[in-house]
Design an enzyme around this catalytic site. Structure first.
Site, mmCIF file in Angstrom:
data_model
loop_
_atom_site.group_PDB
_atom_site.id
_atom_site.type_symbol
_atom_site.label_atom_id
_atom_site.label_comp_id
_atom_site.label_asym_id
_atom_site.label_seq_id
_atom_site.Cartn_x
_atom_site.Cartn_y
_atom_site.Cartn_z
ATOM 1 N N CYS A 176 -21.055 -4.646 32.122
ATOM 2 C CA CYS A 176 -20.882 -5.145 30.755
ATOM 3 C C CYS A 176 -22.236 -5.294 30.073
ATOM 4 O O CYS A 176 -23.154 -5.895 30.644
ATOM 5 C CB CYS A 176 -20.156 -6.488 30.791
ATOM 6 S SG CYS A 176 -20.027 -7.280 29.171
ATOM 7 N N ARG A 233 -5.881 -8.152 -4.451
ATOM 8 C CA ARG A 233 -4.745 -7.761 -3.604
ATOM 9 C C ARG A 233 -4.765 -8.524 -2.287
ATOM 10 O O ARG A 233 -3.728 -8.935 -1.789
ATOM 11 C CB ARG A 233 -4.795 -6.253 -3.325
ATOM 12 C CG ARG A 233 -3.673 -5.783 -2.410
ATOM 13 C CD ARG A 233 -3.799 -4.287 -2.086
ATOM 14 N NE ARG A 233 -2.691 -3.862 -1.251
ATOM 15 C CZ ARG A 233 -2.656 -3.975 0.066
ATOM 16 N NH1 ARG A 233 -3.683 -4.508 0.706
ATOM 17 N NH2 ARG A 233 -1.612 -3.563 0.761
ATOM 18 N N GLU A 293 -0.580 10.508 -11.280
ATOM 19 C CA GLU A 293 -1.649 9.742 -11.917
ATOM 20 C C GLU A 293 -2.920 9.835 -11.086
ATOM 21 O O GLU A 293 -2.866 10.065 -9.874
ATOM 22 C CB GLU A 293 -1.252 8.268 -12.030
ATOM 23 C CG GLU A 293 0.022 8.010 -12.805
ATOM 24 C CD GLU A 293 0.517 6.590 -12.581
ATOM 25 O OE1 GLU A 293 0.039 5.681 -13.280
ATOM 26 O OE2 GLU A 293 1.370 6.400 -11.687
ATOM 27 N N SER A 334 0.850 -1.180 0.000
ATOM 28 C CA SER A 334 0.000 0.000 0.000
ATOM 29 C C SER A 334 0.892 1.238 0.000
ATOM 30 O O SER A 334 2.103 1.147 0.208
ATOM 31 C CB SER A 334 -0.906 -0.003 1.229
ATOM 32 O OG SER A 334 -0.123 -0.083 2.409
ATOM 33 N N LYS A 383 -5.890 8.412 -8.959
ATOM 34 C CA LYS A 383 -6.053 7.246 -8.084
ATOM 35 C C LYS A 383 -7.463 6.691 -8.300
ATOM 36 O O LYS A 383 -8.438 7.246 -7.805
ATOM 37 C CB LYS A 383 -5.833 7.629 -6.622
ATOM 38 C CG LYS A 383 -5.830 6.448 -5.673
ATOM 39 C CD LYS A 383 -5.475 6.887 -4.256
ATOM 40 C CE LYS A 383 -5.468 5.685 -3.323
ATOM 41 N NZ LYS A 383 -6.784 5.028 -3.206
#
Length: 667
Positions: A403, A134, A111, A81, A113
């Protein structure tokens, strides 16, 4: 060649030429009806003569057999990346570091993206043989059949070369609008943006669905060392890719100064709505490979490139609720539930609130009109409140004392901002811990997703990770949406995970501060789980790269009786407890790689680059991607370029591949 073979070859050639002109050059040379007529003729001839179907035939684009799933593929070269820039100051700092390292005699290539899905394409002798996502940059998913449906991707190159390229698959705006209109008519959920639509299309198991989605692509890089193709820079590489038949984005510019870069960015910030596709920024790269090599890499990204992200978009919406979730370490995380709103092309219904302190500092209350920001962040953020629009009856939000899952008392550890549930029997913590244990980077048990884990817990079939190894096909088929085939595959995957090397188990235990790298270092050093469990803090911190926090966390974890009991149960069911990698015992003078910084360049014939790298690292060497004064050795294959020249300039020792093989054979 008989008449039929000759006609099939002729049709293949014509259709490739017409398709290239239409989809890559955007300059059609025949009417659509003519192309369709020729394609139908070819389909009929191939159906009658299946042995004459070329692997790169245009008929292979229409979608083939439905697949059961996508297999994992390891990229020959990691798909790294880029670091991000969000403003002019970030770009100025990037430019300063570049000039400090290589001087002022260089140029940038800017360029667009593309906002899509990163892909890798492999060609052998000019024929497209494999395409992958990827993924995490190291391991992706093979989606060759789906990528073949993208007409802009050439099935055969103009030269019979072997090459791997990288690019971005995307959905044009018109295709996206058409697809969502069809989904609306069918009562289906709409895609939030073209990027999601492209990613979803390429992950369809039926290639015919991908074929119907009208995706396209731009190719922007060669995987690995471009110098072996006689190229010396990025701009030249883009021209070379075009000559091979790949589509590259024409909206690019060479810039000599950061001011020219900013002008390019300003132009496209203003004009991006007029493009036929979505972009989310500008990519800036140092052009020449030799200078890229000099700048080198960090652990995550190249130092010679940066991605400028367009400014964050901010919108206002209403905070409906605050959802509280409990993670595997017991941390309670608040998330804003919002009235759905569009931000940066995405429908946002949830946004991060981080922690109790942020809620208190910004005085965020239920019913508030809040400001949502989304930029380079994947998760939208709540960044402010419009106090003047606050309802009169609002009250400050109070985090619970107990909780939300198990009702145990929450505590706040000194020095931390998070509230924690410390009940080891909390359902949420157990569920999240098991999900982490089976994840790709840990035990990598395919088919054991989040919902399956939760079903298993609620069915009382598992209580901790060791119970996974007692599951049977008969038990699993009783779960919702779990057929016999899926159950069999899952049991096989669970059993196969027993053979993992010990570092995966150490990762899966989820010990605080112990990530993948630390788990491997500790496993390699001690060799067995038993030895790690018996290690003292002093022994652990004596290991290079193991700090005080890691050592303390490991000792604390293994001093817990419950944790030790789980590990004992895992051992009893046959889970491997030893390091399976090669432990290096360095003998001074016997190993020319140990402790050395080594660079591989050029094309190797007897080993792949990954194989050579693995062997060197097994022997204690460190393989880097750039030549500097710190480099001890350069191993140069065929067509080695600027890295070899720089090594010779700096007086660094250079071997050829035969020297490498000879030394490896002596060890």
């Amino acid at each position: 060649m008989n008449e039929i073979e000759q006609r099939i070859a002729e049709l293949n050639k014509l259709l490739h030429e017409y398709g290239y002109a239409y989809y890559v050059l955007d300059k059609p040379v025949v009417a659509d009806s003519v192309y369709d007529q020729l394609l139908h003729e070819l389909i009929a001839l191939e159906e009658a003569n299946p042995s004459l179907i070329f692997p790169d035939s245009p008929t292979q684009r229409v979608g083939g057999t439905v697949v059961e799933g996508f297999k994992k593929v390891t990229h020959d070269y990691p798909m790294l990346s880029l670091s991000n820039a969000f403003n002019e100051a970030d770009l100025q700092e990037f430019d300063r570091k570049v000039r400090q390292a290589i001087g002022d005699h260089f140029s940038y290539v800017c360029e667009l993206k593309i906002d899509g899905l990163a892909i890798s394409l492999k060609y052998e002798n000019g024929v497209f043989v494999q395409g992958a996502t990827r993924g995490d940059g190291v391991v992706g998913e093979e989606i060759t059949a789906n990528l073949k449906t993208i007409h802009a991707i050439p099935l055969r190159l103009k030269e019979p070369i072997t090459i791997e390229v990288r690019g971005e698959a995307y959905m044009p705006k018109k295709s996206f609008e058409k697809l969502n209109a069809q989904r609306a008519d069918n009562g289906e959920e709409l895609f939030a943006n073209p990027r999601n639509a492209a990613a979803g299309s390429l992950r369809q198991l039926d290639p015919k669905i991908a074929a119907s989605r009208q995706l396209s692509t731009f190719i922007y890089a060669i995987g690995g060392d471009g110098e072996i193709y006689g190229i010396d820079g990025h701009a030249e590489m883009l021209d070379y890719l075009e000559d091979l038949g790949f589509p590259s984005n024409k909206e690019r510019q060479r810039c000599s100064t950061i001011e020219e870069v900013m002008a390019f960015i300003e132009h496209w910030t203003e004009n991006r709505p007029h493009l036929a596709y979505e972009i989310d920024g500008i990519v800036i790269k140092v052009d020449r490979y030799a200078q890229q090599d000099e700048l080198g890499y960090t652990a995550k990204s190249p130092r010679w490139a940066i991605a400028y992200k367009f400014p964050a978009e901010e919108v206002v919406t209403t905070l409906l609720d605050i959802d509280l979730t409990v993670g595997r370490t017991g941390v309670v995380t608040p998330t804003a539930i919002l009235t759905p709103v569009q931000v940066a092309g995405t429908t946002v219904q949830r946004a991060s609130l981080h922690n109790e302190d942020l809620i208190r500092d910004k005085d965020i209350r239920l019913g508030d009109t809040v400001i949502i920001r989304k930029a380079g962040d994947i998760i939208p953020q709540v960044v402010g409140v419009l106090i003047e629009q606050r309802p009169e009856n609002s009250v400050p939000f109070e985090m619970p004392k107990n909780c939300p899952v198990c009702d145990s008392e929450l505590i706040r550890i000194e020095g931390e901002v998070a509230l924690r549930c410390v009940n080891p029997a909390c359902f949420a913590q157990i569920a999240e811990s098991i999900k982490y244990f089976v994840s790709r980077n840990a035990m990598n048990i395919d088919g054991l997703g989040d919902k399956v884990v939760e079903q298993l817990l609620r069915a009382d079939l598992i209580h901790d990770v060791s119970d996974l190894y007692h599951l049977t096909i008969e038990q699993l088929v009783e779960l919702e949406r779990m057929g016999e085939k899926s159950a069999t595959n899952l049991v096989n995957a669970i059993q196969a995970s027993k053979e993992n090397s010990m570092e995966r188990l150490l990762i899966g235990l989820g010990i605080r501060h112990v990530g993948e790298k630390a788990a491997k270092i500790v496993s390699e050093q001690f060799g067995s789980m038993e030895a790690v469990m018996a290690a003292t803090e002093e022994q652990l911190v004596a290991i290079y790269e193991i700090g005080d926090k890691m050592a303390s966390s490991l000792v604390e974890y293994f001093s817990n009786d419950d944790a030790r009991a789980v590990i004992e149960r895992l051992a009893e069911v046959g889970v491997n407890m030893t390091f399976k990698g090669k432990k290096v015992e360095v003998v001074v003078g016997d190993n020319p790689f140990a402790g050395k910084t080594i660079v591989l360049t050029g094309k190797l014939e007897q080993l792949t680059r990954n194989e050579a790298k693995a062997k060197i690292e097994e022997l204690g060497g460190t393989v880097t991607g750039s030549v500097s004064k710190k480099t001890d050795l350069v191993i140069a294959g065929e067509d080695a370029g600027s890295k070899l020249a720089k090594a010779e300039q700096l007086g660094i020792e250079v071997w050829n591949e035969d020297n490498l093989i000879e030394q490896l054979n002596l060890i």
